[in-house]
Design an enzyme around this catalytic site. Structure first.
Site, PDB file in Angstrom:
ATOM      1  N   LYS A   1    -102.768  11.002  -6.780  1.00 49.16           N
ATOM      2  CA  LYS A   1    -102.014   9.963  -5.599  1.00 49.16           C
ATOM      3  C   LYS A   1    -102.556  10.417  -4.131  1.00 49.16           C
ATOM      4  CE  LYS A   1     -97.826   8.487  -4.227  1.00 49.16           C
ATOM      5  NZ  LYS A   1     -98.459   7.500  -3.491  1.00 49.16           N
TER       6      LYS A   1
ATOM      7  N   LYS B   1    -107.881   9.577  -3.184  1.00 50.53           N
ATOM      8  CA  LYS B   1    -107.663   9.062  -1.762  1.00 50.53           C
ATOM      9  C   LYS B   1    -108.785   7.878  -1.863  1.00 50.53           C
ATOM     10  CE  LYS B   1    -106.395   9.862   2.310  1.00 50.53           C
ATOM     11  NZ  LYS B   1    -104.866  10.345   2.713  1.00 50.53           N
TER      12      LYS B   1
ATOM     13  N   ASN C   1     -98.563   6.700  13.800  1.00 55.18           N
ATOM     14  CA  ASN C   1     -97.375   6.928  12.816  1.00 55.18           C
ATOM     15  C   ASN C   1     -96.926   8.188  12.945  1.00 55.18           C
ATOM     16  OD1 ASN C   1     -96.424   7.791  10.098  1.00 55.18           O
ATOM     17  ND2 ASN C   1     -96.121   5.621  10.250  1.00 55.18           N
TER      18      ASN C   1
HETATM   19  P1  NAD Z   1    -102.565   6.483  13.159  1.00 54.93           P
HETATM   20  O1  NAD Z   1    -104.118   5.441  13.162  1.00 54.93           O
HETATM   21  O2  NAD Z   1    -101.334   5.832  13.183  1.00 54.93           O
HETATM   22  O3  NAD Z   1    -102.814   7.103  14.725  1.00 54.93           O
HETATM   23  C1  NAD Z   1    -103.687   7.749  15.323  1.00 54.93           C
HETATM   24  C2  NAD Z   1    -103.570   8.076  16.678  1.00 54.93           C
HETATM   25  O4  NAD Z   1    -104.636   9.018  16.894  1.00 54.93           O
HETATM   26  C3  NAD Z   1    -103.542   7.161  17.489  1.00 54.93           C
HETATM   27  O5  NAD Z   1    -102.750   7.224  18.840  1.00 54.93           O
HETATM   28  C4  NAD Z   1    -105.137   6.923  18.084  1.00 54.93           C
HETATM   29  O6  NAD Z   1    -105.139   6.494  19.443  1.00 54.93           O
HETATM   30  C5  NAD Z   1    -105.394   8.579  18.213  1.00 54.93           C
HETATM   31  N1  NAD Z   1    -106.670   8.778  18.149  1.00 54.93           N
HETATM   32  C6  NAD Z   1    -107.742   8.168  17.379  1.00 54.93           C
HETATM   33  N2  NAD Z   1    -108.858   9.000  17.440  1.00 54.93           N
HETATM   34  C7  NAD Z   1    -108.792   9.771  18.567  1.00 54.93           C
HETATM   35  C8  NAD Z   1    -109.607  10.711  19.081  1.00 54.93           C
HETATM   36  N3  NAD Z   1    -110.708  10.695  18.988  1.00 54.93           N
HETATM   37  N4  NAD Z   1    -108.963  11.641  19.904  1.00 54.93           N
HETATM   38  C9  NAD Z   1    -107.780  11.551  20.273  1.00 54.93           C
HETATM   39  N5  NAD Z   1    -106.774  10.724  19.597  1.00 54.93           N
HETATM   40  C10 NAD Z   1    -107.326   9.743  18.554  1.00 54.93           C
HETATM   41  O7  NAD Z   1    -102.881   7.569  12.237  1.00 54.93           O
HETATM   42  P2  NAD Z   1    -101.612   8.372  11.571  1.00 54.93           P
HETATM   43  O8  NAD Z   1    -101.062   7.638  10.208  1.00 54.93           O
HETATM   44  O9  NAD Z   1    -100.585   8.705  12.767  1.00 54.93           O
HETATM   45  O10 NAD Z   1    -102.393   9.628  10.957  1.00 54.93           O
HETATM   46  C11 NAD Z   1    -102.850  10.482  12.027  1.00 54.93           C
HETATM   47  C12 NAD Z   1    -103.590  11.856  11.431  1.00 54.93           C
HETATM   48  O11 NAD Z   1    -102.349  12.350  10.347  1.00 54.93           O
HETATM   49  C13 NAD Z   1    -104.636  11.506  10.656  1.00 54.93           C
HETATM   50  O12 NAD Z   1    -105.394  12.793  10.425  1.00 54.93           O
HETATM   51  C14 NAD Z   1    -104.012  11.416   9.123  1.00 54.93           C
HETATM   52  O13 NAD Z   1    -104.709  11.459   8.259  1.00 54.93           O
HETATM   53  C15 NAD Z   1    -102.881  12.357   9.296  1.00 54.93           C
HETATM   54  N6  NAD Z   1    -101.639  12.184   8.366  1.00 54.93           N
HETATM   55  C16 NAD Z   1    -101.027  11.061   8.185  1.00 54.93           C
HETATM   56  C17 NAD Z   1    -100.110  10.575   7.538  1.00 54.93           C
HETATM   57  C18 NAD Z   1     -99.093   9.556   7.633  1.00 54.93           C
HETATM   58  O14 NAD Z   1     -98.250   9.372   6.827  1.00 54.93           O
HETATM   59  N7  NAD Z   1     -99.185   8.532   8.743  1.00 54.93           N
HETATM   60  C19 NAD Z   1     -99.797  11.691   6.256  1.00 54.93           C
HETATM   61  C20 NAD Z   1    -100.538  12.591   6.167  1.00 54.93           C
HETATM   62  C21 NAD Z   1    -101.574  12.989   7.506  1.00 54.93           C
END
Ligand code: NAD
Length: 431
Positions: free
Chosen positions: A87, A123, A238
């Site tokens: 998953k 993934k 997110n």
């Molecule tokens: P997203 O794409 O919704 O948001 C990413 C954010 O990070 C945005 O505000 C973007 O502008 C910023 N960003 C991108 N590159 C950057 C940089 N170089 N420096 C600073 N800020 C930067 O992504 P998300 O879903 O919020 O995920 C963020 C992190 O959390 C990722 O590492 C993702 O793998 C992890 N994550 C997310 C989820 C989920 O359910 N959304 C679950 C587990 C882990």
């Protein structure tokens, strides 16, 4: 360009893997090796777990709006299915690489182990930039990806979900494509769907909810009151934006937030409702303001709790000494290097690692899959109650292992995360 952190091109035009991605995989393998050693497993078990069992690379032809055809590269990694089906999310990003997808699939196995789900890790990713594509182009790419990987995925084989730059609409297209191919409605093929297509209440904010619970539990251990605590969040997508809202509503002072273009800082606390209103769907808001700080400055701000919620390799040997927060809760995957983890833990910083802190998303994805399989749907309160129990139990387990075995929280989390997978692999007679 070898060794550069930017995506370079080799002489034959194929994209090189940046060094940071290789480091992320190697660091994960190093900690898995340590965790298995602490649990008394042999190097053979490490050989089984250091790479995904299956890795599929696909080429996806897509008709673009201007009539041209573009061929996209995609991946699907299945790390280990000893415990159950694999998953994990699908990422749409220009920097997606084979190494990154492998590392992310291993982290999904660890997360599933830590929150005790009947899954292994998987993934996927496509090298693309959805910010520069039209809706119909993204739809054709999403459907093409499902057709390309259809043989190895399915509700009892490998269940995709959203990740960076993919959302519930993309999950809906993917579910529709899979259901059409199989000729029966198959909501359990993918999670993170819209509610009307079998999505679960609370899925969108689940990662941030899990992070919020970890912040609360970590604060308790440190004797810190979340109400009034100063919090800095890197990333306003997110995970980061829902988290900022939950913290703001809980009475914490969110003094700093950032996106890819820069950060906003106010020692009195930012108006999160206002910023949420102004942010775009890619989590960008700082461009609207003149008075910004850099992401490097943001990480080093004076605060009680720091939450990296953007990308990997943000806290390293070069800035770990200057981090002022006493608690770091990793919402992003891989934001802190092994060296920095050691430096911070030695200083007494309580670091809640990614594989624990960001496991709320996969937990509610699991709830969604269970609801799809039983055809009976839960109310929001029930989802929230179950999530709370799962994350608190996982936090307590990891914290206890860290204390009893005298290891940092990352190694403790890996020990909890690999245990079930290793045991299941042994019972199956694989090792
Ligand atoms: P997203 O794409 O919704 O948001 C990413 C954010 O990070 C945005 O505000 C973007 O502008 C910023 N960003 C991108 N590159 C950057 C940089 N170089 N420096 C600073 N800020 C930067 O992504 P998300 O879903 O919020 O995920 C963020 C992190 O959390 C990722 O590492 C993702 O793998 C992890 N994550 C997310 C989820 C989920 O359910 N959304 C679950 C587990 C882990």
């Amino acid at each position: 360009m070898a060794g550069s952190d930017k995506m370079g091109k080799t002489e034959n035009g194929i994209k090189e893997e940046p060094k940071s991605k290789q480091n992320v995989l190697q660091s994960t393998q190093t900690v898995i090796h340590q965790a298995l050693g602490k649990l008394g497993y042999s190097d053979e078990m490490f050989e089984l777990m250091k790479e995904p069992l299956r890795m599929m690379t696909v080429r996806i032809p897509v008709r673009m709006d201007d009539g041209s055809n573009k061929i996209f590269t995609g991946y699907r990694a299945q790390h280990n299915d000893a415990v159950g089906p694999t998953k994990g999310g699908v990422r749409f990003h220009p920097n997606v690489s084979e190494t990154e997808v492998k590392a992310l699939s291993i982290w999904m196995s660890l997360k599933a182990g830590i929150v005790d789900l009947p899954y292994g890790g998987g993934k996927g990713g496509i090298v693309c930039d959805p910010r520069e594509m039209s809706f119909p182009e993204v739809e054709r790419l999403s459907r093409g990806y499902v057709r390309a990987i259809s043989q190895i995925v399915g509700p009892t084989k490998d269940i995709p979900a959203p990740d960076v730059f993919t959302n519930s609409q993309i999950m809906a297209w993917m579910m529709d494509e899979y259901s059409r191919m199989r000729e029966f409605d198959s909501p359990g093929f993918i999670t993170g769907k819209p509610l009307v297509l079998g999505g679960s209440h609370g899925r969108e904010s689940a990662t941030a909810k899990g992070v919020t619970i970890c912040i609360r539990e970590a604060a308790k251990k440190k004797g810190l009151n979340v109400e009034g605590a100063r919090i800095v969040i890197q990333g306003f997508g997110n995970a980061g934006s829902f988290l900022a809202k939950f913290m703001f509503d809980a009475g914490a002072k969110v003094v700093g937030i950032s996106d890819v273009y820069g950060g906003l800082y106010d020692p009195e606390g930012l108006d999160i409702d206002y910023l949420l209103d102004r942010r775009d769907s890619f989590g960008t808001v700082s461009k609207l303001f003149k008075d910004t700080i850099s992401n490097d400055e943001l990480l080093e701000l004076d605060c009680d709790i720091l939450v990296p919620a953007a990308i990997e390799n943000q806290i390293t040997e070069s800035n770990a000494d200057r981090i002022k927060a006493g608690i770091i809760v990793e919402a992003a995957n891989g934001p802190t290097t092994i060296e920095a983890t050691k430096m911070l833990s030695d200083r007494g910083v309580l670091l809640v690692p990614d594989v624990l802190a960001s496991a709320g998303g996969v937990t509610v994805s699991y709830f969604e899959w269970v609801q799809n399989n039983q055809g009976f749907y839960w109310e929001e309160e029930e989802v929230a109650k179950k999530l709370e129990k799962v994350i608190v139990t996982a936090f307590d387990n990891v914290y206890r292992v860290a204390s009893v075995r005298n290891v940092d929280m990352r190694l403790a989390a890996y020990m909890v995360g690999v245990r079930k997978m290793a045991e299941a692999s042994r019972f199956r007679g694989w090792i």
